[in-house]
Design an enzyme around this catalytic site. Structure first.
Site, short mmCIF file in Angstrom:
data_model
loop_
_atom_site.label_atom_id
_atom_site.label_comp_id
_atom_site.label_asym_id
_atom_site.label_seq_id
_atom_site.Cartn_x
_atom_site.Cartn_y
_atom_site.Cartn_z
N TRP A 36 0.86 -1.19 0.00
CA TRP A 36 0.00 0.00 0.00
C TRP A 36 0.89 1.24 0.00
CZ3 TRP A 36 -3.01 -4.14 0.52
CH2 TRP A 36 -4.39 -4.02 0.28
N ASP A 39 1.21 3.55 3.45
CA ASP A 39 1.73 2.63 4.47
C ASP A 39 3.22 2.42 4.26
OD1 ASP A 39 -1.15 1.91 3.88
OD2 ASP A 39 -0.86 0.64 5.63
N TYR A 84 -7.68 -10.73 -0.77
CA TYR A 84 -8.15 -9.34 -0.80
C TYR A 84 -9.08 -9.10 -1.97
CZ TYR A 84 -8.07 -4.25 -0.95
OH TYR A 84 -8.45 -2.93 -0.97
N ASP A 174 -10.77 5.86 4.43
CA ASP A 174 -11.78 5.29 3.55
C ASP A 174 -13.23 5.52 3.99
OD1 ASP A 174 -9.26 4.30 3.05
OD2 ASP A 174 -9.92 2.27 2.62
N TRP A 361 -12.32 4.58 10.73
CA TRP A 361 -12.24 6.01 10.39
C TRP A 361 -13.42 6.85 10.89
CZ3 TRP A 361 -7.63 7.65 9.47
CH2 TRP A 361 -6.72 6.83 8.79
N GLU A 404 -4.21 -2.17 14.06
CA GLU A 404 -4.44 -1.23 12.96
C GLU A 404 -4.94 0.11 13.52
OE1 GLU A 404 -7.26 -2.71 10.13
OE2 GLU A 404 -6.92 -1.07 8.71
C1 GLC Z 1 -7.19 0.86 4.89
C2 GLC Z 1 -6.93 2.32 5.25
C3 GLC Z 1 -5.86 2.89 4.34
C4 GLC Z 1 -4.61 2.02 4.42
C5 GLC Z 1 -4.94 0.54 4.17
C6 GLC Z 1 -3.77 -0.37 4.47
O1 GLC Z 1 -7.72 0.74 3.62
O2 GLC Z 1 -8.11 3.06 5.17
O3 GLC Z 1 -5.52 4.19 4.72
O4 GLC Z 1 -3.66 2.46 3.52
O5 GLC Z 1 -6.00 0.14 4.99
O6 GLC Z 1 -3.34 -0.18 5.77
#
Ligand code: GLC
Length: 432
Positions: A36, A39, A84, A174, A361, A404
């Site tokens: 990601w 990240d 995923y 998100d 979120w 997380e």
């Molecule tokens: C979720 C979060 C996003 C992050 C991803 C991986 O989708 O909303 O911000 O990059 O997880 O951690």
């Protein structure tokens, strides 16, 4: 205490190693099995604390996914994984978008907050082996500038100084309640046949509702149908939001890139960055909301401010955008939230009706957002506020592990476990 921090440091390093898939770090096994974008940039700063070559490798692997038009996508699918959804086939990015038409790695079709240049500047300035890293810097600067230019053009075709996002996932936040109103305009997928994978790993009550997911997927289908032609997306996307967090992060990233380009780029590039920074600075004040004591995102289709106070509204402090008076107002607002939530900083104001302490979120605390906002308060010499935020972060992690995100009332860890950027932030907090 010293022993506790030693153990936490060892655990954090072990998590990054355990989530290493060969030069890139997955956020956590199963729930997020790819690379990601933001990240990874944050993880690189964590890696640097104990394995600098691995930190630079993280950046190189992220840049492998850069598109011909400069975009760095939000997910890089280096290897396949059944865990995923939506995967590479669903995004259906045409080969022509990828660098030199190369087939690999495949990617998603949207981006994420551009924190990369700020992280790379830090890697460079804290490098223990600058002589060996120097050679890569001009190339990194070119690639990052290409991405920033993509934001300035594809996501701000009118050159207003502020960029838009076309998908809630592009904000990195998100499921923020700030997107609820704009998302209503997106027609959900009719008769959806896909199967979500997130809810197989994480409790449904922590994740977005199905009605939201059907809208997220409708946007993906729409963009795929236009083969990610940016002008078409601009005209057709029913979700077009000026996200204050992305804009604040981009402004700071522009400033960090400028510092690097002074050293590794051309005079022309320096001017280009300076102009953009000035332009953004001149229009940013319009996002300030005096009554709420923070900045707001804007719905660009209804042309109205989104009056939902979220932690994103504090991010402009990271880019040095607020005046001293506004910072004082923001510090007071953080304090007011703290009176209601023991653990800082909730992602949505605990006084707002949409606040939910455990849902993604809509209330929980994210350590990397804390770290970014604390950096901002530090810049303005609000050391007490910065320390209070950092202490909150460390106490959440030491009590409840590397989750997380965390419930700001109970401190309970939620979402995925052994989480990479949580580990990276712990390493940064201990090595300030
Ligand atoms: C979720 C979060 C996003 C992050 C991803 C991986 O989708 O909303 O911000 O990059 O997880 O951690």
């Amino acid at each position: 205490m010293q022993n506790t921090s030693k153990i936490l440091i060892e655990q954090a390093q072990a998590i990054l190693r355990q989530n290493d898939r060969g030069g890139y770090t997955v956020p956590t096994a199963r729930l997020y099995p790819f690379q990601w974008n933001w990240d990874s940039a944050i993880c690189a700063m964590g890696w640097q604390q104990f394995d600098e070559p691995r930190a630079w490798q993280e950046i190189d692997r992220l840049l492998e996914g850069q598109w011909v038009d400069g975009m760095i996508p939000h997910i890089i699918f280096h290897k396949e994984s059944p865990d995923y959804f939506p995967g590479a086939d669903v995004w259906g990015v045409p080969d022509g978008c990828l660098q030199n038409g190369k087939r690999l790695p495949r990617t998603s079709g949207i981006s994420q907050p551009p924190v990369l240049a700020s992280c790379v500047r830090r890697l460079w300035e804290h490098s223990r082996t600058p002589q060996s890293q120097k050679a890569r810097m001009p190339r990194l600067c070119k690639q990052m500038l290409a991405w920033h230019r993509w934001w300035w053009s594809a996501r701000d075709p009118g050159n207003s100084g502020l960029v838009c996002i076309y998908h809630p996932w592009e904000s990195g936040m998100d499921n923020s309640p700030a997107w609820d109103g704009a998302l209503q305009r997106v027609l959900p997928l009719q008769n959806p046949s896909y199967q979500r994978r997130d809810t197989l790993v994480v409790d449904l009550s922590y994740r977005p509702h199905q009605s939201e997911y059907d809208r997220y997927m409708a946007l993906v289908e729409l963009f795929r149908g236009y083969e990610y032609a940016q002008q078409k997306l601009y005209e057709a996307s029913p979700f077009r939001v000026l996200d204050v967090g992305t804009n604040a992060i981009l402004q700071q990233a522009n400033q960090d890139l400028l510092a690097l380009v002074h050293e590794f780029g051309s005079v022309q590039e320096v001017r280009e960055l300076e102009e953009r920074i000035k332009l953004t600075h001149s229009v940013f004040a319009a996002l300030w909301d005096e009554e709420l004591g923070l900045y707001l995102s804007h719905d660009e289709i209804s042309e109205t401010p989104i009056r939902v106070p979220t932690s994103s509204g504090f991010l402009p402090i990271f880019a040095g955008l607020p005046t001293k008076r506004q910072v004082a107002r923001m510090a007071a607002e953080v304090q007011r939230w703290a009176e209601c939530c023991e653990h800082l900083i909730p992602s949505t104001s605990p006084f707002h009706p949409c606040f939910e302490s455990k849902r993604y979120w809509r209330g929980p605390v994210w350590p990397h957002i804390n770290w970014i906002i604390a950096q901002g308060f530090e810049k303005y010499e609000y050391t007490n506020v910065a320390n209070r935020i950092r202490e909150s972060t460390i106490s959440l992690i030491s009590k409840n592990g590397f989750q997380e995100y965390y419930d700001p009332h109970t401190s309970e860890g939620c979402g995925g476990s052994s989480f990479s950027w949580t580990a990276a932030i712990a390493l940064l907090c201990f090595n300030r």
